[in-house]
Scaffold this active site. Structure first.
Site, PDB file in Angstrom:
ATOM      1  N   ASP A  90       0.812  -1.215   0.000  1.00 31.06           N
ATOM      2  CA  ASP A  90       0.000   0.000   0.000  1.00 31.06           C
ATOM      3  C   ASP A  90       0.847   1.266   0.000  1.00 31.06           C
ATOM      4  O   ASP A  90       0.548   2.229  -0.713  1.00 31.06           O
ATOM      5  CB  ASP A  90      -0.929   0.016   1.219  1.00 31.06           C
ATOM      6  CG  ASP A  90      -2.235  -0.735   0.958  1.00 31.06           C
ATOM      7  OD1 ASP A  90      -2.261  -1.566   0.030  1.00 31.06           O
ATOM      8  OD2 ASP A  90      -3.209  -0.490   1.689  1.00 31.06           O
ATOM      9  N   ASN A 104      -4.755  -2.375  -4.628  1.00 32.60           N
ATOM     10  CA  ASN A 104      -5.957  -2.331  -3.802  1.00 32.60           C
ATOM     11  C   ASN A 104      -5.733  -1.429  -2.586  1.00 32.60           C
ATOM     12  O   ASN A 104      -6.245  -1.684  -1.501  1.00 32.60           O
ATOM     13  CB  ASN A 104      -6.357  -3.739  -3.362  1.00 32.60           C
ATOM     14  CG  ASN A 104      -7.789  -3.813  -2.854  1.00 32.60           C
ATOM     15  OD1 ASN A 104      -8.588  -2.905  -3.075  1.00 32.60           O
ATOM     16  ND2 ASN A 104      -8.130  -4.888  -2.162  1.00 32.60           N
ATOM     17  N   ASP A 122     -11.004  -2.146  11.358  1.00 31.31           N
ATOM     18  CA  ASP A 122      -9.972  -3.085  10.911  1.00 31.31           C
ATOM     19  C   ASP A 122      -9.612  -4.110  11.982  1.00 31.31           C
ATOM     20  O   ASP A 122      -8.949  -5.112  11.684  1.00 31.31           O
ATOM     21  CB  ASP A 122      -8.716  -2.330  10.468  1.00 31.31           C
ATOM     22  CG  ASP A 122      -8.900  -1.671   9.109  1.00 31.31           C
ATOM     23  OD1 ASP A 122      -9.877  -2.009   8.404  1.00 31.31           O
ATOM     24  OD2 ASP A 122      -8.071  -0.819   8.743  1.00 31.31           O
ATOM     25  N   GLU A 175     -11.391  -4.316   1.498  1.00 31.66           N
ATOM     26  CA  GLU A 175     -10.671  -5.040   0.449  1.00 31.66           C
ATOM     27  C   GLU A 175     -11.503  -6.183  -0.118  1.00 31.66           C
ATOM     28  O   GLU A 175     -11.349  -6.579  -1.269  1.00 31.66           O
ATOM     29  CB  GLU A 175      -9.336  -5.565   0.988  1.00 31.66           C
ATOM     30  CG  GLU A 175      -8.240  -4.519   1.085  1.00 31.66           C
ATOM     31  CD  GLU A 175      -8.323  -3.620   2.300  1.00 31.66           C
ATOM     32  OE1 GLU A 175      -7.310  -2.976   2.611  1.00 31.66           O
ATOM     33  OE2 GLU A 175      -9.385  -3.534   2.953  1.00 31.66           O
ATOM     34  N   HIS A 230      -5.603  -9.072   3.235  1.00 30.45           N
ATOM     35  CA  HIS A 230      -4.573  -9.255   4.251  1.00 30.45           C
ATOM     36  C   HIS A 230      -5.150  -9.481   5.632  1.00 30.45           C
ATOM     37  O   HIS A 230      -4.634 -10.299   6.403  1.00 30.45           O
ATOM     38  CB  HIS A 230      -3.644  -8.051   4.241  1.00 30.45           C
ATOM     39  CG  HIS A 230      -4.333  -6.726   4.424  1.00 30.45           C
ATOM     40  ND1 HIS A 230      -3.877  -5.761   5.288  1.00 30.45           N
ATOM     41  CD2 HIS A 230      -5.473  -6.196   3.881  1.00 30.45           C
ATOM     42  CE1 HIS A 230      -4.671  -4.703   5.249  1.00 30.45           C
ATOM     43  NE2 HIS A 230      -5.655  -4.952   4.399  1.00 30.45           N
ATOM     44  N   ARG A 231      -6.216  -8.781   5.987  1.00 29.30           N
ATOM     45  CA  ARG A 231      -6.747  -8.899   7.343  1.00 29.30           C
ATOM     46  C   ARG A 231      -7.454 -10.236   7.564  1.00 29.30           C
ATOM     47  O   ARG A 231      -7.446 -10.762   8.682  1.00 29.30           O
ATOM     48  CB  ARG A 231      -7.662  -7.717   7.662  1.00 29.30           C
ATOM     49  CG  ARG A 231      -6.939  -6.390   7.504  1.00 29.30           C
ATOM     50  CD  ARG A 231      -7.323  -5.371   8.521  1.00 29.30           C
ATOM     51  NE  ARG A 231      -6.575  -4.126   8.293  1.00 29.30           N
ATOM     52  CZ  ARG A 231      -5.332  -3.909   8.696  1.00 29.30           C
ATOM     53  NH1 ARG A 231      -4.681  -4.844   9.376  1.00 29.30           N
ATOM     54  NH2 ARG A 231      -4.724  -2.771   8.437  1.00 29.30           N
ATOM     55  N   LYS A 272       0.303  -6.547   1.823  1.00 23.46           N
ATOM     56  CA  LYS A 272      -0.389  -5.270   1.671  1.00 23.46           C
ATOM     57  C   LYS A 272      -0.071  -4.316   2.809  1.00 23.46           C
ATOM     58  O   LYS A 272       0.079  -3.110   2.596  1.00 23.46           O
ATOM     59  CB  LYS A 272      -1.898  -5.508   1.582  1.00 23.46           C
ATOM     60  CG  LYS A 272      -2.717  -4.286   1.214  1.00 23.46           C
ATOM     61  CD  LYS A 272      -4.171  -4.661   1.019  1.00 23.46           C
ATOM     62  CE  LYS A 272      -4.962  -3.536   0.390  1.00 23.46           C
ATOM     63  NZ  LYS A 272      -5.018  -2.319   1.212  1.00 23.46           N
TER      64      LYS A 272
END
Length: 422
Positions: free
Chosen positions: A52, A94, A297, A325, A374-375, A400
């Site tokens: 990112d 993204n 998040d 995302e 990613h999360r 990311k």
């Protein structure tokens, strides 16, 4: 890590040790942009180097900003107070912060056409509220699908200096306008349309970063800000660790009964996701209802922990997770139910997780579709600390925001079984 699948081997010991989370993605991308808009050379320390932030850095370079990387956690940014039209479309993967922050700055400063684009996942992430607000400022801008790509035909400024923005989907739209404000040439007003706003704590991050680079901004009311036309001045700026990344380490600590020193106390973070520490600290007796609106998040982390809670947990205020995302509400539901059918269910935009401490120690083979998010990858890795057979698909997507995540867990004694493609 060249692997398409990663199976976590549950450790037979508590996880204890020292892990230094990377710098905050949210603050790094704000600081990069503001330093790029400033006149002079800024040194950003403690910065995150990930997909990112590299997209943001590359976009700034393409528009005439000098961005050097002399050390792993340092950016040296040299700007001239303006931006030039790039020779080609800006591809931002993204990176939601980059895609949403840049159009407003481009509209304020660039003369010429600029296309802001991303990958197939970004093509599903809404940007209409920002486009609508910029159009009201006299900007020639379009996003025909309501999502990127966005085309800006800049004239080097705005014809109006009072923006009204619908922030119900994301606070990033507000941050984009706020950060462009000092470059508008006249006093600039940003006003919310209605009371709804994504995590308001991120607005505070934006204002703090703006002031650090010399901006004068006043919050007139909770829904109205006035920004003076000061431009920005170069500054040395230190970026705190990423609170969202810290939640995975707090979660690993809670699940295994260990102690992981991340070098920063939860109370010392300025990012809103740090409020998750209190909820995680209550594990395995987390509240029956958790409002995720101001720590969005962190919700994937807490939702996976909730699978091992002593009682069910309902997550509310998380509708915005559907436009991250990926649709994170759906991804969490699918992943938890892949572990055991009935472990989770969706009710509207709420997610209910039926906690069961007896899951720990079981072998429950499950392939977790991360949807390149990613999360989702990092949060479901926590399930693999207690359940044998948890396999993360596309584990490289953690690049990311936390490229060193798998190595960080390994440093605590976690091992993996890898499926390496030929």
């Amino acid at each position: 890590m060249k692997t398409e699948k990663l199976t976590i081997v549950p450790p037979r010991h508590v996880l204890s040790g020292v892990v230094n989370p990377p710098g905050s993605k949210s603050i790094t991308n704000r600081a990069l942009l503001l330093a790029g808009l400033a006149n002079g050379t800024s040194r950003l320390t403690g910065a995150l180097k990930s997909d990112d932030t590299r997209y943001m850095a590359e976009a700034l370079r393409a528009m005439g900003v000098g961005v050097e990387e002399p050390e792993d956690t340092v950016f040296v940014v040299t700007g001239n107070g303006g931006l030039s039209a790039p020779a080609a479309p800006l591809f931002l993967g993204n990176a939601g912060t980059a895609v949403r922050f840049l159009p407003a700055a481009i509209a304020a400063l660039v003369t010429g056409e600029v296309i802001v684009d991303g990958d197939e996942h970004m093509h599903k992430r809404p940007i209409t509220p920002l486009v609508t607000a910029l159009t009201s400022l006299g900007v020639d801008i379009e996003a025909p699908t309501g999502c990127p790509p966005v085309t800006i035909r800049g004239t080097g400024g705005f014809t109006s200096h009072h923006a009204v923005i619908d922030a119900g989907l994301s606070s990033q739209y507000v941050s984009a306008l706020l950060m462009a404000g000092p470059c508008a040439g006249k006093p600039f007003i940003v006003e919310l349309a209605g009371d709804d706003i994504g995590a308001r704590g991120y607005i505070d991050l934006t204002l703090a970063a703006m002031r650090a680079f010399g901006a004068t901004v006043e919050q007139v009311t909770p829904a109205n800000w006035r920004i003076e036309p000061t431009g920005y001045r170069a500054a040395d700026f230190h970026i705190e660790p990423d609170a969202s990344a810290a939640t995975y380490l707090w979660g690993a600590e809670a699940l295994t009964g260990g102690h992981i020193d991340i070098g920063t106390q939860a109370a010392d973070f300025t990012q809103p996701d740090a409020t998750a520490f209190e909820v995680i600290s209550a594990f395995p007796d987390m509240p029956a209802v958790i409002d995720g609106s101001q720590m969005q998040d962190a919700i994937p982390t807490i939702a996976v922990l909730a699978a091992f809670n002593r009682s069910p947990v309902r997550f509310v205020g998380i509708s915005n997770l559907r436009v991250k995302e990926c649709d994170r509400v759906r991804a969490l539901s699918l992943g938890l139910n892949a572990i055991r059918p009935g472990l989770a269910r969706e009710e509207g935009d709420d997610l209910i997780v039926n906690g069961d401490p007896a899951l720990a120690g079981q072998t429950l083979p499950a392939d977790i579709d991360t949807f390149a998010d990613h999360r989702i990858a990092m949060s479901f890795a926590l399930a693999g600390l207690k359940i044998d057979g948890i396999t993360i698909l596309d584990p490289r997507c953690v690049g990311k925001t936390y490229p060193g995540y798998w190595d960080a867990l390994a440093s605590l004694g976690v091992t993996y079984r890898q499926d390496i493609p030929r």
